[in-house]
Design a protein around this motif. Structure first.
Motif, PDB file in Angstrom:
ATOM      1  N   MET A 256     -15.882   0.497  -1.259  1.00  0.00           N
ATOM      2  CA  MET A 256     -14.601   1.720  -1.762  1.00  0.00           C
ATOM      3  C   MET A 256     -14.296   0.995  -3.532  1.00  0.00           C
ATOM      4  O   MET A 256     -14.274   1.680  -4.281  1.00  0.00           O
ATOM      5  CB  MET A 256     -13.283   0.671  -1.564  1.00  0.00           C
ATOM      6  N   VAL A 257     -15.313  -1.034  -3.968  1.00  0.00           N
ATOM      7  CA  VAL A 257     -15.106  -0.876  -5.369  1.00  0.00           C
ATOM      8  C   VAL A 257     -16.207   0.197  -5.884  1.00  0.00           C
ATOM      9  O   VAL A 257     -15.745   0.620  -7.031  1.00  0.00           O
ATOM     10  CB  VAL A 257     -16.215  -2.247  -5.508  1.00  0.00           C
ATOM     11  N   VAL A 258     -16.808   0.947  -4.950  1.00  0.00           N
ATOM     12  CA  VAL A 258     -18.378   1.860  -5.895  1.00  0.00           C
ATOM     13  C   VAL A 258     -17.483   3.111  -5.397  1.00  0.00           C
ATOM     14  O   VAL A 258     -17.406   3.639  -6.347  1.00  0.00           O
ATOM     15  CB  VAL A 258     -19.797   1.802  -4.544  1.00  0.00           C
TER      16      VAL A 258
ATOM     17  N   PHE B  81       0.478  -0.932   0.077  1.00  0.00           N
ATOM     18  CA  PHE B  81       0.216  -0.368  -0.372  1.00  0.00           C
ATOM     19  C   PHE B  81       0.649   0.457   0.262  1.00  0.00           C
ATOM     20  O   PHE B  81       0.711   2.263  -0.888  1.00  0.00           O
ATOM     21  CB  PHE B  81      -1.286  -0.124   1.327  1.00  0.00           C
ATOM     22  N   SER B  82       1.570   1.585   1.129  1.00  0.00           N
ATOM     23  CA  SER B  82       2.614   2.115   0.989  1.00  0.00           C
ATOM     24  C   SER B  82       3.633   2.627  -0.657  1.00  0.00           C
ATOM     25  O   SER B  82       3.282   3.811  -0.702  1.00  0.00           O
ATOM     26  CB  SER B  82       3.264   2.582   2.063  1.00  0.00           C
TER      27      SER B  82
ATOM     28  N   LEU C 294      -6.515   3.388  -3.006  1.00  0.00           N
ATOM     29  CA  LEU C 294      -6.880   2.094  -1.848  1.00  0.00           C
ATOM     30  C   LEU C 294      -7.972   2.215  -2.050  1.00  0.00           C
ATOM     31  O   LEU C 294      -7.870   0.782  -1.708  1.00  0.00           O
ATOM     32  CB  LEU C 294      -6.920   4.093  -0.699  1.00  0.00           C
ATOM     33  N   ALA C 295      -8.739   2.315  -3.117  1.00  0.00           N
ATOM     34  CA  ALA C 295     -10.000   1.864  -2.404  1.00  0.00           C
ATOM     35  C   ALA C 295      -9.988   0.852  -4.157  1.00  0.00           C
ATOM     36  O   ALA C 295     -10.927   0.069  -3.726  1.00  0.00           O
ATOM     37  CB  ALA C 295     -10.952   2.989  -3.327  1.00  0.00           C
TER      38      ALA C 295
ATOM     39  N   LEU D 164     -13.659   8.452  -7.623  1.00  0.00           N
ATOM     40  CA  LEU D 164     -12.213   9.484  -7.052  1.00  0.00           C
ATOM     41  C   LEU D 164     -12.208   9.289  -8.135  1.00  0.00           C
ATOM     42  O   LEU D 164     -10.892  10.324  -8.106  1.00  0.00           O
ATOM     43  CB  LEU D 164     -11.842   7.966  -6.595  1.00  0.00           C
ATOM     44  N   GLY D 165     -11.408   7.985  -9.500  1.00  0.00           N
ATOM     45  CA  GLY D 165     -10.914   8.539 -10.381  1.00  0.00           C
ATOM     46  C   GLY D 165     -11.182   9.641 -11.210  1.00  0.00           C
ATOM     47  O   GLY D 165     -10.384  10.396 -12.149  1.00  0.00           O
TER      48      GLY D 165
END
Length: 478
Positions: free
Chosen positions: A241-243, A63-64, A220-221, A248-249
């Motif tokens: 998160m998937v939704v 993740f980081s 992250l999502a 977010l993109g």
């Protein structure tokens, strides 16, 4: 002042010595990703860690690393790529020391997160510095060596991990897999100081804070469900998160457009996002890396759990693949910047042939693994990958202006990281679904699982071939 241009570099630095330093640091990062997997059982036993915490040794790093790739690439454009590269080496090396001396799982996970941050800071600079060192016609050979580094790391990691753990140096069990980074990191830092060209960057580009936040949330999502679901199963909290990911993109792209209109700093300049070369090179690179690391993940399960090979034996079985990449690095250097489309087409065909040949070898495998049956197909597949990666990097980065090379390199590698996560989730999911509840050593069940997983890899190779056949791929100098 911007970074040293490729026209100036030959007169001021030893180009290939500088590339060797970049490759050393890149190899240190890549091998660290694969070597840790071998040591997980030893870590869990010695640290008495719960399975959910042990998983974060990998997840925290992932993740980081992924979250910082894009902003770190842009920071290289702003503050100088050598400066960021060296800072990344220092952070990665010090974090490796803490990993090796960790008294408990909490310290180890925290150090792995910091280690991923260091890797993310230095990694985009390795690609971004290539255009500063080489004229366009010479970049193919350099990018080919990066493909070789990736291939070597995927095979060397399990071998080196197995050797270090079995040696139990000074009773340190798994700790030397991190401590070995310290002399390598020191050597890379000294080499960068002496050989990598200095550049001050362009601070007028500015920092896009909102863009960094939006890009991080979008990453992250996407990544959290992909990385966590194979380990802990699908959970209800993953659905939001998937939704949210596409929104977010979309928000990130709209913000970049807003910043461009006002002539304010952009994390990812939209002139890159509008470039057919950048989009095609980045997307195909992500597709390629969704197949190859995932293939090595599943073939390791097939060889070790299905046929009882040790990590060392498993790594040696797949050694012909990086040999193929090594041979390809010489060939792709001869091509230079020519015939990008046909190299992607030919590389995709060879990669597909390698995967298909592996399927044939697996289908005809008896009770024992036959190295001779598998080796030629690993060699062909590695040669295909080596001839594909370089033109795809060239294609994507050719769209970047001098001040945007770091941003472009960070974006390409961030997209590649998403591709790897997708590939492991999809290919691993196919493998385990086909395997069902089979026990270790069930040759027939593991054979079917491996054949099912190879189907995805063959599909990716087909995408490369079809895209090269139906679309135009040219560099500015073509």
């Amino acid at each position: 002042m911007t970074e040293l241009s490729s026209a100036d570099a030959p007169a001021t630095v030893n180009k290939w010595a500088a590339v060797a330093v970049l490759l050393l640091a890149n190899f240190m990062n890549l091998i660290d990703i694969t070597i840790v997997n071998v040591a997980m059982p030893s870590m869990q036993s010695e640290l008495s860690a719960a399975p959910n915490l042990i998983e974060w040794i990998v997840a925290g790093y992932t993740f980081s690393f992924a979250l910082l790739l894009l902003p770190a690439g842009r920071m290289g454009d702003l503050f100088g790529r050598r400066r960021l590269f060296m800072a990344g080496i220092v952070i990665f090396t010090l974090a490796s020391l803490v990993c090796g001396l960790s008294p408990g799982i909490g310290t180890l996970v925290g150090a792995r997160v910091v280690q991923g941050m260091g890797a993310a800071i230095m990694t985009p600079q390795t690609l971004a510095l290539v255009p500063a060192l080489f004229a366009p016609a010479q970049r193919g050979a350099a990018f080919g060596l990066f493909a070789l580094t990736a291939g070597l790391a995927s095979v060397t990691g399990p071998i080196l991990g197995g050797l270090l753990i079995n040696a139990d140096i000074l009773g340190l069990t798994w700790r030397p897999i991190f401590l070995v980074n310290i002399p390598v990191g020191i050597l890379a830092f000294i080499g960068a100081l002496a050989l990598v060209p200095r550049g001050e960057g362009n601070r007028k580009l500015g920092i896009d804070t909102v863009g960094i936040v939006l890009a991080g949330l979008a990453m992250l999502a996407v990544l959290v469900p992909l990385v966590e679901a194979p380990s802990i199963g699908w959970r209800s909290w993953m659905w939001p998160m998937v939704v949210a990911a596409p929104f977010l993109g979309w928000g990130f792209v709209r913000w970049q457009a807003f910043q461009e209109k006002r002539k304010l700093p952009q994390l990812l300049p939209l002139r890159l996002a509008r470039s057919d070369r950048f989009l095609k090179g980045g997307a195909l690179n992500a597709a390629l890396f969704s197949a190859v690391p995932s293939y090595f993940f599943t073939i390791a399960l097939y060889l070790q759990s299905g046929f009882g090979l040790s990590p060392l034996q498993s790594g040696l079985t797949t050694t012909p693949f990086p040999v193929g990449v090594l041979v390809a690095s010489f060939v792709t250097g001869w091509f230079g910047s020519r015939w990008v489309r046909w190299r992607v087409l030919g590389g995709g065909l060879l990669l597909g042939a390698g995967f298909a040949g592996q399927a044939w070898a697996v289908w005809h495998m008896g009770a024992q693994i036959s190295w001779l049956q598998m080796a030629p197909w690993f060699l062909i597949g590695g040669f295909g990958m080596g001839n594909t990666v370089s033109p795809l990097y060239q294609l994507a980065l050719s769209a970047a202006e001098a001040d945007d090379t770091g941003s472009a390199a960070g974006a390409v590698q961030a997209i590649r990281q998403i591709g790897i996560a997708f590939g492991v989730a999809i290919m691993g999911g196919i493998f385990f679904a086909a395997l069902g509840g089979a026990q270790h050593g069930d040759h027939a069940a593991y054979r079917i699982a491996m054949l099912s997983a190879i189907g995805y890899a063959c599909a990716v190779a087909a995408v490369l071939v079809i895209t090269a056949l139906l679309t135009r791929m040219t560099l500015p100098d073509d």
